[in-house]
Design an enzyme around this catalytic site. Structure first.
Site, short mmCIF file in Angstrom:
data_model
loop_
_atom_site.label_atom_id
_atom_site.label_comp_id
_atom_site.label_asym_id
_atom_site.label_seq_id
_atom_site.Cartn_x
_atom_site.Cartn_y
_atom_site.Cartn_z
CB CYS A 119 86.03 -56.47 -85.59
SG CYS A 119 87.73 -55.33 -85.76
CG HIS A 252 84.83 -55.87 -81.71
ND1 HIS A 252 85.89 -56.59 -81.34
CD2 HIS A 252 84.88 -54.69 -82.39
CE1 HIS A 252 86.73 -55.73 -82.10
NE2 HIS A 252 86.23 -54.79 -82.59
CG ASN A 282 89.73 -53.53 -81.68
OD1 ASN A 282 89.54 -54.67 -82.04
ND2 ASN A 282 89.21 -52.83 -82.86
#
Length: 325
Positions: A119, A252, A282
Site C-alpha cells: 500500500c 492511503h 482499499n
C-alpha cells in the site's frame, strides 16, 4: 540548473463492476459468512468497491489510467522515458507489469520496472522517479499504482474481504526548473511481515502456502497511526514547512478511522482530507493516485496547492511525499 520534478497530469481507472456493501453481504451469505452494511461502515467507512472482470489485469487498468494522465499532461507515448508501476498483484511472476504496460501503451526502449511496497508502493515509486528525474536519468515519467486485489481475497474472512477493491491511478512526472516534489520520506521494518501478508508462492508448478491475504487488523491499525504521523512530520521538516502549509492531505485510503487519526495528529480538519475510501475501498498501491485524480478532476485540488501524500502497507512499509501541484 537545479532540476526538480513536477506532476503535470493525473489519471485513474476503476473496473465497471461496483459492489455495494449490500452486494458483499449477499455474496458472503452464499458462503455462510455473516456481515452487514453497518458493521462494514462503522469499522472502515467503506460503502462500495470495484472488482475487475475475469481476464482484466493490473496492466489493463494501468493503461487506461496512463492514457488519461498523458492526455492531461499533453504528452505523447513517445515522450515517456521511464515507467514505474507499483503493484502487489502483477500480471505475471515475470516480466514486470511495467513491461507489459509499456507494450500496451505503444512505448519501447525506455527503462521500466515494478515496485513492490504494497500500500506504500505509489509513495515508493514516486520517490524513485523523483530521484531519477533530479539526476537527469529521466525527463518524463509515468508513475502508476495498479491493483486487482479481488484475486487474492479470502471470501470466507469478513474481516479482510470487505476492505479491498481494484483500480489504478497514474501521474506524469516531468523535469522542471521550479520545485514540484518538495521532499520525500520512505521506511520499512520487516519484523512486522506477519501482520499483513499473502504467505504463498509458486514452486514446481504448484502454489505452496496460502495465496490469500491475511491481516491482523488491530496490529496494523496501531502501527499505522504512529508511523503515518512520523513520516508526515519528517517530510514537512525536510521542506521547512508545517502542517499549516498543507492545503490537502491525500492519505492511503485504507480505513476512515486511520485517516481521521492522522488528520487529528496533524491538526488538520477532515474537510482538508481527500476521502475516496467510501466508494473505492482499499485499492492498495492504487489508492493514493486514484484519490489524487478524483480530487483534481472534481475540482477539489487545484494547480498550486500543497499536497501531503502518505501511505503505509505490508512489509511493513511507510512513507510520504510533500509536493506543490
Amino acid at each position: 540548473m537545479t532540476r526538480f520534478a513536477r506532476i503535470t497530469g493525473t489519471g485513474s481507472s476503476l473496473p465497471p463492476q461496483r459492489l455495494s456493501n449490500a452486494d458483499m453481504v449477499e455474496l458472503l451469505a452464499r458462503r455462510g459468512v455473516e456481515t452487514s452494511d453497518q458493521w462494514i461502515v462503522e469499522r472502515t467507512g467503506i460503502r462500495a468497491r470495484h472488482f475487475a472482470a475475469e481476464g482484466v489485469f493490473a496492466s489493463d487498468l494501468a493503461a487506461d489510467a496512463c492514457r488519461q494522465a498523458m492526455s492531461a499532461a499533453d504528452v505523447a507515448p513517445g515522450d515517456i522515458d521511464l515507467i514505474i508501476v507499483a503493484t502487489s498483484t502483477p500480471d505475471m511472476v515475470f516480466p514486470s507489469t511495467a513491461a507489459i504496460l509499456q507494450h500496451k501503451l505503444g512505448i519501447a526502449g525506455c527503462p521500466v520496472f515494478d515496485v513492490q511496497a504494497v500500500c506504500s508502493g505509489f509513495i515508493y515509486a514516486l520517490t524513485v522517479a523523483d530521484a531519477l528525474i533530479r539526476t537527469g536519468s529521466a525527463h518524463k515519467a509515468l508513475v502508476v499504482g495498479a491493483e486487482v486485489f479481488s484475486r487474492i481475497l479470502d471470501f470466507n474472512d469478513r474481516t479482510t474481504c470487505v476492505l479491498f477493491g481494484d483500480g489504478a491511478g497514474a501521474v506524469v512526472l516531468e523535469a522542471s526548473e521550479t520545485p514540484g516534489i518538495l521532499s520525500t520520506d520512505i521506511h520499512a521494518d520487516g519484523k512486522h511481515t506477519g501482520i499483513l501478508c499473502v504467505p504463498g508462492h509458486v514452486s514446481g508448478g504448484h502454489v505452496l502456502g496460502d495465496p490469500l491475504l491475511k491481516m491482523d487488523g488491530q496490529a496494523v491499525f496501531k502501527l499505522a497511526v504512529g508511523v503515518l504521523e512520523d513520516t508526515a512530520r519528517a517530510v514537512l521538516d525536510k521542506a521547512g514547512k508545517t502542517s499549516a502549509d498543507i492545503d490537502w492531505l491525500i492519505p492511503h485510503q485504507a480505513n476512515i478511522r486511520i485517516m481521521q487519526s492522522t488528520a487529528k495528529k496533524l491538526k488538520l480538519s477532515m474537510d482538508r482530507v481527500v476521502v475516496t475510501v467510501d466508494e473505492h475501498g482499499n485499492t492498495s498501491a492504487a489508492s493514493i493516485p486514484l484519490a489524487l485524480d478524483h480530487a483534481v478532476r472534481g475540482g477539489q485540488v487545484k494547480k498550486g496547492d500543497t499536497l501531503l501524500l502518505e501511505g503505509v502497507g505490508g512489509g511493513f512499509t511507510w512513507g510520504a511525499v510533500l509536493l506543490d501541484l
